[in-house]
Design a protein around this motif. Structure first.
Motif, PDB file in Angstrom:
ATOM      1  N   LYS A  74     -16.446  -2.821 -44.130  1.00 56.81           N
ATOM      2  CA  LYS A  74     -17.576  -1.932 -44.400  1.00 56.81           C
ATOM      3  C   LYS A  74     -18.388  -1.685 -43.133  1.00 56.81           C
ATOM      4  CE  LYS A  74     -16.909  -2.234 -48.969  1.00 56.81           C
ATOM      5  NZ  LYS A  74     -16.501  -1.092 -49.803  1.00 56.81           N
ATOM      6  N   THR A  75     -19.174  -0.622 -43.170  1.00 52.74           N
ATOM      7  CA  THR A  75     -20.166  -0.415 -42.115  1.00 52.74           C
ATOM      8  C   THR A  75     -21.380  -1.267 -42.457  1.00 52.74           C
ATOM      9  OG1 THR A  75     -19.432   1.842 -41.686  1.00 52.74           O
ATOM     10  CG2 THR A  75     -21.675   1.268 -41.002  1.00 52.74           C
ATOM     11  N   VAL A 110     -22.980  -1.528 -46.111  1.00 51.97           N
ATOM     12  CA  VAL A 110     -23.595  -2.761 -46.587  1.00 51.97           C
ATOM     13  C   VAL A 110     -24.902  -2.982 -45.825  1.00 51.97           C
ATOM     14  CG1 VAL A 110     -23.364  -5.275 -46.755  1.00 51.97           C
ATOM     15  CG2 VAL A 110     -21.389  -3.806 -47.183  1.00 51.97           C
ATOM     16  N   ILE A 111     -25.962  -3.262 -46.567  1.00 49.48           N
ATOM     17  CA  ILE A 111     -27.234  -3.650 -45.956  1.00 49.48           C
ATOM     18  C   ILE A 111     -27.262  -5.166 -45.819  1.00 49.48           C
ATOM     19  CG2 ILE A 111     -29.736  -3.750 -46.261  1.00 49.48           C
ATOM     20  CD1 ILE A 111     -28.807  -0.967 -45.578  1.00 49.48           C
ATOM     21  N   MET A 171     -18.348  -6.803 -61.066  1.00 49.28           N
ATOM     22  CA  MET A 171     -19.175  -6.295 -62.157  1.00 49.28           C
ATOM     23  C   MET A 171     -19.863  -5.012 -61.695  1.00 49.28           C
ATOM     24  SD  MET A 171     -19.098  -8.260 -64.904  1.00 49.28           S
ATOM     25  CE  MET A 171     -20.675  -8.163 -65.751  1.00 49.28           C
ATOM     26  N   PRO A 172     -20.042  -4.037 -62.609  1.00 47.49           N
ATOM     27  CA  PRO A 172     -20.672  -2.779 -62.202  1.00 47.49           C
ATOM     28  C   PRO A 172     -22.135  -2.963 -61.828  1.00 47.49           C
ATOM     29  CG  PRO A 172     -20.403  -2.861 -64.591  1.00 47.49           C
ATOM     30  CD  PRO A 172     -19.662  -4.042 -64.043  1.00 47.49           C
ATOM     31  N   GLY A 173     -22.641  -2.040 -61.026  1.00 45.49           N
ATOM     32  CA  GLY A 173     -24.046  -2.081 -60.636  1.00 45.49           C
ATOM     33  C   GLY A 173     -24.238  -2.586 -59.216  1.00 45.49           C
ATOM     34  N   ARG A 174     -25.479  -2.618 -58.802  1.00 46.87           N
ATOM     35  CA  ARG A 174     -25.822  -3.066 -57.451  1.00 46.87           C
ATOM     36  C   ARG A 174     -25.721  -4.584 -57.369  1.00 46.87           C
ATOM     37  NH1 ARG A 174     -30.677  -0.031 -56.360  1.00 46.87           N
ATOM     38  NH2 ARG A 174     -29.454   1.525 -55.249  1.00 46.87           N
ATOM     39  N   ARG A 175     -25.312  -5.089 -56.185  1.00 50.96           N
ATOM     40  CA  ARG A 175     -25.066  -6.520 -56.021  1.00 50.96           C
ATOM     41  C   ARG A 175     -25.743  -7.022 -54.760  1.00 50.96           C
ATOM     42  NH1 ARG A 175     -18.676  -5.228 -56.658  1.00 50.96           N
ATOM     43  NH2 ARG A 175     -19.224  -3.958 -54.852  1.00 50.96           N
ATOM     44  N   VAL A 176     -26.324  -8.230 -54.834  1.00 52.85           N
ATOM     45  CA  VAL A 176     -26.911  -8.834 -53.643  1.00 52.85           C
ATOM     46  C   VAL A 176     -26.333 -10.235 -53.471  1.00 52.85           C
ATOM     47  CG1 VAL A 176     -28.981  -9.587 -54.951  1.00 52.85           C
ATOM     48  CG2 VAL A 176     -29.028  -9.507 -52.441  1.00 52.85           C
ATOM     49  N   ARG A 194     -24.715   0.059 -52.706  1.00 50.02           N
ATOM     50  CA  ARG A 194     -24.418  -0.854 -53.810  1.00 50.02           C
ATOM     51  C   ARG A 194     -24.379  -2.315 -53.391  1.00 50.02           C
ATOM     52  NH1 ARG A 194     -25.123   2.040 -58.134  1.00 50.02           N
ATOM     53  NH2 ARG A 194     -23.614   0.884 -59.367  1.00 50.02           N
ATOM     54  N   ASP A 195     -24.007  -2.585 -52.140  1.00 48.43           N
ATOM     55  CA  ASP A 195     -23.787  -3.960 -51.701  1.00 48.43           C
ATOM     56  C   ASP A 195     -24.829  -4.379 -50.674  1.00 48.43           C
ATOM     57  OD1 ASP A 195     -21.538  -4.205 -53.302  1.00 48.43           O
ATOM     58  OD2 ASP A 195     -20.212  -3.400 -51.752  1.00 48.43           O
TER      59      ASP A 195
END
Length: 431
Positions: free
Chosen positions: A169-170, A2-3, A121-126, A90-91
């Protein structure tokens, strides 16, 4: 991974805008920066003196200025553009208000608790824990805003999701200063109930932060952009496709447009050469995949080597099904679509491939066929090769020629056909 992104990768650096939001507020308040205690305290004072509307207007003016000029916008979005083609990131969690993760990385924003129900939901998430500039009422900016948000994160669904991400998560923090009191308060509050069970987190910073690192994070001393570049470099050739291939795709699109016989000054008469329709459809497939790859760049979909490889297998099988069932127009379209996909794997195969005819080496871009005729002896890239193959098509592949003749029957000389981006019967449209 995770960023967790802060303002240091976005608008609050001097290469983007001379003054931070904090400095703009302090200047109007007449406060010297050495007397400023914290970001939310200063903005609270700004709001008390000038009102909430003026506070939001000041923030919005800065963002509007950045987005209206090429250079500031470029520097504000460099990190996001680099992250875009990293399909396995993705997250994202951010305290930033801007929309750059949405605009540059095709990330779906989650701003309120109601949004969290759709997190899968599919796809990248912020996850935008401090609100978004597109929802002005959601902005977390002042001391009282921070207090309310910290209180809500301790019990609401957004806080629950955030703690779950931190626990499972990392997490890599980028764009934050470990000395920033507001960041420390947020991070410590999120970790409060995990104590020693929280996994190791990382902080990426080009500055020396070891001395101030009492939060137990591991330090990666580099810039955020360089961190992403090095991470991406280690994955290219394994599961990520090199970004340079997007330039080749753009070149192939231009080649396909130039080669399209429907655009020639003297179009080929389809009544005389019905097989020309298969090059029309092939060209549509080639252009459609190139255009789609370029349009979807921000999502990272076509930077995923596994995805592209699986799609090629799917379209190989789709071609066989279409041809065997007599859908020769679909098969031609699929062949063009597949050839555009093959180009994406050029970095894995190297910049050259062997030309079987003369033993010379050519790049995948230089080898991609630009025309399609059933029964042709070889791949065609020049007009002369195509015209010769059309002439021969009168005697070769009678089944495909018969269907082509049926399709163009009654079609006026000044009409053409295009293939819609669907596979199946009934998807031909006059244009």
């Amino acid at each position: 991974m995770v960023i967790f992104a802060g303002a240091g990768i976005s608008t609050e650096v001097s290469t983007v805008f001379p003054d931070t939001v904090l400095e703009l507020a302090a200047d109007r308040l007449g406060m010297p920066m050495e007397s400023v205690e914290s970001f939310p305290q200063t903005l609270e004072e700004y709001q008390n003196r000038f009102g909430r509307t003026e506070l939001v207007r000041m923030i919005r003016r800065k963002f509007d200025f950045i987005d209206s000029f090429r250079s500031p916008h470029y520097h504000a979005t460099r990190f996001h553009a680099e992250l875009a083609t990293m399909p396995y990131l993705r997250d994202i969690v951010t305290t930033n208000w801007d929309t750059y993760f949405e605009d540059e990385c095709a990330a779906t924003p989650f701003v309120s608790g109601a949004d969290i129900a759709l997190w899968e939901m599919p796809g990248r998430r912020v996850l935008k824990i401090h609100g978004s500039i597109t929802n002005l009422a959601s902005l977390v900016a002042t001391e009282s805003d921070y207090a309310k948000r910290l209180e809500s994160l301790a019990s609401d669904v957004m806080g629950g999701l955030l703690r779950q991400l931190l626990a499972t998560k990392t997490v890599v923090f980028i764009g934050y200063s470990l000395r920033d009191w507001n960041f420390r308060r947020l991070y410590e509050a999120l970790l409060a109930d995990m104590k020693d069970f929280a996994p190791t987190a990382y902080v990426v910073s080009p500055h020396a932060v070891e001395a101030e690192n009492d939060l137990g994070m591991k330090v990666i001393k580099t810039s955020g952009i360089n961190f992403l570049r090095e991470l991406k470099k280690s994955l290219v050739g394994h599961c990520v496709i090199d970004d340079e291939v997007y330039g080749h795709v753009a070149d192939l699109y231009d080649m396909a447009v130039s080669a399209d016989p429907r655009e020639w000054e003297e179009p080929i008469r389809h009544a005389e050469y019905p097989a020309v329709i298969y090059t029309w459809f092939y060209n549509d497939g080639l252009r459609d995949i190139c255009d789609r790859i370029l349009r979807k760049r921000a999502s990272g979909e076509y930077s995923d080597r596994h995805h592209v490889t699986n799609m090629l297998k799917f379209y190989d099988e789709a071609y066989e099904r279409a041809y065997e069932s007599g859908r020769y127009g679909d098969a031609a379209y699929i062949d063009g679509y597949s050839n555009g996909l093959i180009l994406m794997l050029g970095d894995a195969w190297g910049t050259a491939q062997l030309d079987d005819e003369d033993g010379t080496s050519k790049s995948l871009l230089e080898s991609c066929p630009l025309y399609f005729v059933y029964g042709a002896d070889s791949d065609m890239r020049t007009r002369e090769e195509f015209l010769e193959a059309l002439e021969h098509s009168k005697r070769r592949s009678p089944k495909t020629r018969a269907l082509a003749r049926k399709i163009v029957e009654g079609l006026a000389d000044d009409m053409i056909l295009t293939h819609a981006p669907f596979i199946g019967d009934g998807h031909l449209a006059n244009a």
